[in-house]
Design a protein around this motif. Structure first.
Motif, PDB file in Angstrom:
ATOM      1  N   ARG A  91       8.490   3.853  -8.033  1.00  0.00           N
ATOM      2  CA  ARG A  91       7.882   4.840  -7.147  1.00  0.00           C
ATOM      3  C   ARG A  91       8.370   6.258  -7.450  1.00  0.00           C
ATOM      4  NH1 ARG A  91       4.099   2.998  -5.762  1.00  0.00           N
ATOM      5  NH2 ARG A  91       4.485   1.650  -3.979  1.00  0.00           N
ATOM      6  N   LEU A 122      -1.216   7.252  -1.669  1.00  0.00           N
ATOM      7  CA  LEU A 122      -0.118   7.044  -0.729  1.00  0.00           C
ATOM      8  C   LEU A 122       0.129   8.256   0.156  1.00  0.00           C
ATOM      9  CD1 LEU A 122       2.431   5.124  -2.997  1.00  0.00           C
ATOM     10  CD2 LEU A 122       1.152   4.203  -1.064  1.00  0.00           C
ATOM     11  N   ASP A 133       0.905   7.210   3.798  1.00  0.00           N
ATOM     12  CA  ASP A 133       2.354   7.048   3.929  1.00  0.00           C
ATOM     13  C   ASP A 133       2.985   8.422   4.153  1.00  0.00           C
ATOM     14  OD1 ASP A 133       5.099   6.635   3.619  1.00  0.00           O
ATOM     15  OD2 ASP A 133       4.831   5.031   2.160  1.00  0.00           O
ATOM     16  N   GLN A 135       6.029   9.255   4.668  1.00  0.00           N
ATOM     17  CA  GLN A 135       7.285   9.481   3.967  1.00  0.00           C
ATOM     18  C   GLN A 135       7.043   9.956   2.538  1.00  0.00           C
ATOM     19  OE1 GLN A 135      10.502   9.288   5.325  1.00  0.00           O
ATOM     20  NE2 GLN A 135      10.856  10.395   3.415  1.00  0.00           N
ATOM     21  N   ILE A 136       6.073   9.339   1.861  1.00  0.00           N
ATOM     22  CA  ILE A 136       5.744   9.765   0.500  1.00  0.00           C
ATOM     23  C   ILE A 136       5.224  11.204   0.516  1.00  0.00           C
ATOM     24  CG2 ILE A 136       4.084   9.439  -1.389  1.00  0.00           C
ATOM     25  CD1 ILE A 136       6.361   7.535  -1.602  1.00  0.00           C
TER      26      ILE A 136
END
Length: 475
Positions: free
Chosen positions: A413, A455, A459, A461-462
């Motif tokens: 990632r 993402l 997401d 956080q990403i």
């Protein structure tokens, strides 16, 4: 006029001018006598006499006449030095000579100083005035474009500008060049005085503070200097880093700071870096600055720059209503000019002026021709290696793991994030980026970029990781 009459008159003045002004300027006045239509007062300093004559003379004369006293002028003398030159003010507020049988000396007629907000400030002796920094009428809260990098600073500035009880003192705004510190400082001053016109708001640069301090030392007028800076309701000092290394100025700033805080007066400071990072700043000054709310204005992101451009285009259209701007031009500028909002605004101003002169639409070709030098200077110089290093530090993994063959998610990632940032922040092609990541194929890079794009939408956080890394790289 008797002392009793003066006492009753002072109570009426108290209701008119308020407790703070009364305590500072009216209460120290010592009534002496009335001679030939001139009311004479003893004052502690020339500074106080001049200030009262400029700001409260009309009111005092009005109250005296309403009390039945046939007074046409006021005269102020320094109590400790009866030979000092008094200042007389007639009923129209103009300085004039005293009658010869009262005092044969010439009078000092001083111009009225102004704070940056236009309110009367204390005049200084010998014709000196405090030249506060002028406020830019364009710099208001309405014209400030708010985005994620500056939303906390904007909210804190708004809270202080509302007035009322001081909740955090001082407010310190810091950040790099062209990020909006001065805009917020001016906006606070405008808002404070709009809400309360009687508020004494003093805005000046650290350089002006230092200059006035040195001048007061040279002319032996330190008491006047202290009175001036301790009598404000709100003190705003821009670019405070310039007093670093100047010991005497720092010491006086320290004492001024303490005196205002003790009086529960608001202090607002700006600097180009956090107080703890200003070299040669005395520890005691640094600790005072850190005891309030310290807010960072982060480098602008793409969305904020685009919002600023859209706001400036609306303003430019008022001057150039017939000009048209093609789709994609603002997005192009927001991507390419990322370091300084002032450069961004200047580029847009030049673009509109150029298009008006040549009579053309603002399209991509004209933009690149007109702003060739600005675009060259603003070209991204971020390298693939720098991105890899930043990402590895952020995720606390080794740089060799980002480049290497390991496919664990804890490595894959961050690797995809690094690939995505390389695609966004450098001009490298996908095959070249792949080669820098251990000789990977360009399709692998493409997959990584697309995956991070997906993402980011689902997401949080990403999305936050990518944004923090991009800001860090562009700072």
């Amino acid at each position: 006029m008797t002392e009793d009459n003066w006492g009753r008159l002072r109570q009426r003045l108290l209701k008119t001018v308020g407790q703070n002004n009364f305590t500072t300027w009216i209460e120290p006045l010592e009534f002496t006598c009335v001679e030939n239509g001139v009311a004479i007062f003893n004052v502690p300093t020339n500074f106080m006499g001049n200030y009262v004559s400029q700001n409260f003379a009309d009111l005092i004369l009005h109250e005296l006449n309403m009390s039945g006293e046939p007074v046409q002028r006021l005269a102020f003398r320094v109590a400790a030095n009866t030979a000092a030159r008094p200042t007389a003010v007639d009923a129209a507020g103009a300085a004039d000579d005293l009658p010869l049988d009262l005092d044969d000396e010439a009078l000092t007629d001083l111009p009225r100083a102004r704070t940056a907000t236009g309110h009367a400030a204390a005049p200084k002796d010998q014709g000196e005035t405090l030249q506060a920094a002028p406020l830019d009428p364009r710099f208001t809260f309405d014209s400030f474009v708010v985005g994620k990098p500056n939303e906390l600073a904007h909210a804190a500035a708004r809270r202080v500008a509302e007035g009322g009880p001081v909740t955090f003192n001082p407010l310190v705004l810091y950040g790099g060049v062209g990020l909006g510190k001065t805009h917020l400082m001016h906006a606070i001053a405008w808002e404070l005085t709009a809400r309360n016109p009687e508020l004494n708001v003093l805005y000046l640069s650290a350089e002006q503070f230092m200059y006035r301090f040195v001048q007061a030392l040279r002319e032996r007028k330190m008491m006047d200097f202290k009175h001036l800076f301790r009598s404000v309701d709100v003190l705003m000092v821009d670019d405070v880093q310039f007093i670093a290394g100047k010991d005497s100025t720092q010491e006086e700033f320290f004492h001024t700071f303490n005196a205002l805080v003790d009086q529960n007066k608001q202090i607002i400071i700006s600097a180009d870096r956090a107080p703890g990072e200003i070299k040669d700043l005395e520890d005691r000054v640094r600790s005072r600055l850190q005891c309030g709310l310290v807010v960072d204005l982060h480098p602008t992101d793409y969305e904020l720059r685009l919002g600023i451009l859209q706001s400036k285009v609306a303003q430019q259209m008022q001057t150039y209503p017939d000009l048209r701007i093609a789709d994609g031009v603002l997005e192009f500028l927001a991507h390419r000019i990322s370091t300084n909002v002032r450069v961004l605004e200047g580029a847009l101003t030049r673009l509109f002026a150029f298009a008006s002169l040549v009579g053309r639409e603002i399209d991509m070709e004209l933009t690149q021709d007109c702003l060739a030098d600005v675009l060259r200077a603003s070209e991204r110089k971020i390298t693939v290696e720098e991105i890899q290093r930043k990402v590895s530090e952020y995720y606390n993994i080794r740089m060799s793991d980002i480049i290497g063959p390991k496919r664990l998610r804890s490595y894959a990632r961050p690797r995809q994030v690094a690939m995505y940032l390389c695609k966004q922040l450098t001009s490298r092609s996908l095959p070249e980026i792949g080669r820098r990541f251990g000789g990977r194929d360009h399709t692998t890079v493409m997959h990584g970029v697309r995956r991070i794009e997906e993402l980011k939408t689902i997401d949080g956080q990403i999305a936050e990781d990518v944004e923090m890394l991009r800001r860090s790289l562009e700072a």
